[in-house]
Design a protein around this motif. Sequence first.
Motif, PDB file in Angstrom:
ATOM      1  N   ASP A 191     -31.400   0.154 -41.371  1.00 29.68           N
ATOM      2  CA  ASP A 191     -31.091  -1.331 -40.153  1.00 29.68           C
ATOM      3  C   ASP A 191     -31.784  -1.308 -39.410  1.00 29.68           C
ATOM      4  O   ASP A 191     -32.408  -1.832 -38.735  1.00 29.68           O
ATOM      5  N   VAL A 192     -31.789  -0.017 -38.829  1.00 29.22           N
ATOM      6  CA  VAL A 192     -32.663  -0.122 -37.315  1.00 29.22           C
ATOM      7  C   VAL A 192     -34.009  -0.219 -37.112  1.00 29.22           C
ATOM      8  O   VAL A 192     -34.859  -1.294 -37.343  1.00 29.22           O
ATOM      9  N   LEU A 193     -34.450   0.451 -38.171  1.00 25.25           N
ATOM     10  CA  LEU A 193     -36.049  -0.297 -38.361  1.00 25.25           C
ATOM     11  C   LEU A 193     -36.452  -1.670 -39.404  1.00 25.25           C
ATOM     12  O   LEU A 193     -37.171  -2.173 -38.922  1.00 25.25           O
ATOM     13  N   ALA A 194     -35.431  -2.073 -40.018  1.00 24.67           N
ATOM     14  CA  ALA A 194     -35.678  -3.348 -40.713  1.00 24.67           C
ATOM     15  C   ALA A 194     -35.702  -4.193 -39.256  1.00 24.67           C
ATOM     16  O   ALA A 194     -36.314  -5.293 -39.793  1.00 24.67           O
ATOM     17  N   ALA A 195     -34.602  -3.875 -38.222  1.00 26.43           N
ATOM     18  CA  ALA A 195     -34.223  -5.226 -37.242  1.00 26.43           C
ATOM     19  C   ALA A 195     -35.514  -4.714 -36.522  1.00 26.43           C
ATOM     20  O   ALA A 195     -35.885  -6.168 -36.125  1.00 26.43           O
ATOM     21  N   ALA A 196     -36.769  -4.222 -36.570  1.00 24.82           N
ATOM     22  CA  ALA A 196     -37.360  -3.933 -35.362  1.00 24.82           C
ATOM     23  C   ALA A 196     -39.069  -4.790 -35.818  1.00 24.82           C
ATOM     24  O   ALA A 196     -39.537  -3.962 -37.170  1.00 24.82           O
ATOM     25  N   SER A 197     -39.443  -5.225 -35.087  1.00 24.48           N
ATOM     26  CA  SER A 197     -40.695  -6.329 -35.652  1.00 24.48           C
ATOM     27  C   SER A 197     -42.258  -5.766 -34.836  1.00 24.48           C
ATOM     28  O   SER A 197     -42.693  -6.290 -35.686  1.00 24.48           O
ATOM     29  N   ASP A 198     -41.835  -4.743 -33.617  1.00 21.28           N
ATOM     30  CA  ASP A 198     -42.429  -3.797 -33.487  1.00 21.28           C
ATOM     31  C   ASP A 198     -41.714  -2.185 -33.292  1.00 21.28           C
ATOM     32  O   ASP A 198     -40.736  -2.574 -32.591  1.00 21.28           O
ATOM     33  N   PHE A 199     -42.884  -1.504 -33.468  1.00 23.11           N
ATOM     34  CA  PHE A 199     -41.909   0.150 -33.139  1.00 23.11           C
ATOM     35  C   PHE A 199     -41.329   0.638 -31.926  1.00 23.11           C
ATOM     36  O   PHE A 199     -40.883   1.344 -31.818  1.00 23.11           O
ATOM     37  N   SER A 200     -42.341  -0.367 -31.320  1.00 24.90           N
ATOM     38  CA  SER A 200     -42.595   0.495 -29.548  1.00 24.90           C
ATOM     39  C   SER A 200     -40.726  -0.409 -29.056  1.00 24.90           C
ATOM     40  O   SER A 200     -40.345   0.496 -28.029  1.00 24.90           O
ATOM     41  N   GLU A 201     -40.180  -0.962 -29.842  1.00 23.86           N
ATOM     42  CA  GLU A 201     -38.624  -1.505 -29.201  1.00 23.86           C
ATOM     43  C   GLU A 201     -38.201  -0.086 -29.816  1.00 23.86           C
ATOM     44  O   GLU A 201     -37.226  -0.068 -29.581  1.00 23.86           O
TER      45      GLU A 201
END
Length: 507
Positions: A164-174
């Motif tokens: 769910d955290v991965l899906a929420a990140a538009s950019d994985f730098s977040e």
Amino acid sequence: MNYAKRQLQTGEIFCLQERVTGKWFAFQIVQVGIEWTSYVVLDYFGEQRPTCDDVHSKCPWKHSMRPLLKDMWNIRGELEYYYALTNWFPVSAISLGQYEIMVNEECHGWGQWPDGNVFRWLERWNQLPEGLRRLYRSFDLLDQTQVKIGTLTTRRAVWSIMDDVLAAASDFSELDQLPWAQRVVANRDYQQLIPFLERRPLIEYLEWTNHHHEEMDLRQTNLVELKTGGASLKRLLLPDSCGILKFEWPLHPDLQIECRGEGFDLEIWLDLHDHPLPHFPLPRLHVLRLFKVSAINVGQITACYPHLSELVIAGNPGTVVEGSMRSLAQLEDLQKLFIRDMFGFMANDFPQPEEWQSLYVLSMSSIPKDTGQALRRLYKNKVADLNIYKLRSSGWLAENLDNPFRNWDGREQISATVFRKATALWKQLRQSLAAVRLLPTEQQIQAAEDAVRCYTEAFNQLNRRNDFIETEEREEIFTAFEQAANEIADLIDIQMLCNIFDEYRDF
């Protein structure tokens, strides 16, 4: 590594080669007992075989050996100090002579003779940049700082980054806001995931399903364990650091795995079910663990993976193709063999003890009674660790074939009464849920909820009397419930019944 009886002396120092790097390490015998002997690993790990001069160096620029003090991850200043079986000593160990004992505290650890693997873990730790090591050790589980990933708010102090955290990140730098993460669980395709892993060497565990990769190149990551699968995956490239590979079905029939030394340092875990044994091009595979096996031709294992040092075959329960157990004798490097919940073989199908030069652990449980009794006699005093237990009659197998609690019969902390009661509760749940089909539609939901509540509360009461439910038992109670509930999945929302189960359980 082969093992044999050897006359050991207190204070004697031995050296061995670590199997993957070929480097030498040393350890000292601290206390010799009839059954168990304690040893401490010393702080030597090098390309050259150590000599007496390395033990007590006369050169001022060269330090003498001392007990190894482990300093890695959360371990600081601990000795590698254990008891091991006295009469099963590594044959290839070379003595450097007898010296004054280097430790004076009492040994509290129990294990096996050293293999040098601790030095590889130390090297992994020391290869991390100093800043990352400081970052790892700054982790504070009580840190309540909240960070925002896309629209999702989560704690900064987490070990795992979930889907769910991965899906929420538009950019994985977040995700750099989660600096201490060591594990990632991904349930869909993410193009940014592999580049993210390559720049996050503290992440060592990856579980990735439902992706669409034909090729997965993880060679630039620092993973030590991977769980994946997928019918599309044709080529998997592993980093040298990866030692455990777990698969989920479906798998591509021609999946190619590329790793160091053709699997020389790799162990594969697989729930086989009714699938054929995969033939990965890994002739030097180190460890194979097969679970939920329905049927197996053991000859296929030995043909595909002839250099296994450890093999686990755990049934569902399962059956062995007649006569195929004999092929285990072809595994000349086999050191540990575990067989559980497997039937259809006899003692005369099994190799003789003298056919194995390296075997020192033989553990078998929930196997045919006559077979187990005969093998117990045959292998007595022939292997260091012999454990053959929970032997089953043909009547037991017929009665418990579909029983999800069958492994409770003979489990250490579970009495026969608890096993019988748990089996009865599962049967009652199945009957009650099956009866739901006969009710008018408007009564079905309430009846199903009542059945699940009765099942759950009965286990609450059983546990209050016997205090036996731990993590494994909790999962098995839920699995048994889920198995019964799935039989009416076309009528009732299973998630709703799961919520009832969680609401009423005390364990």
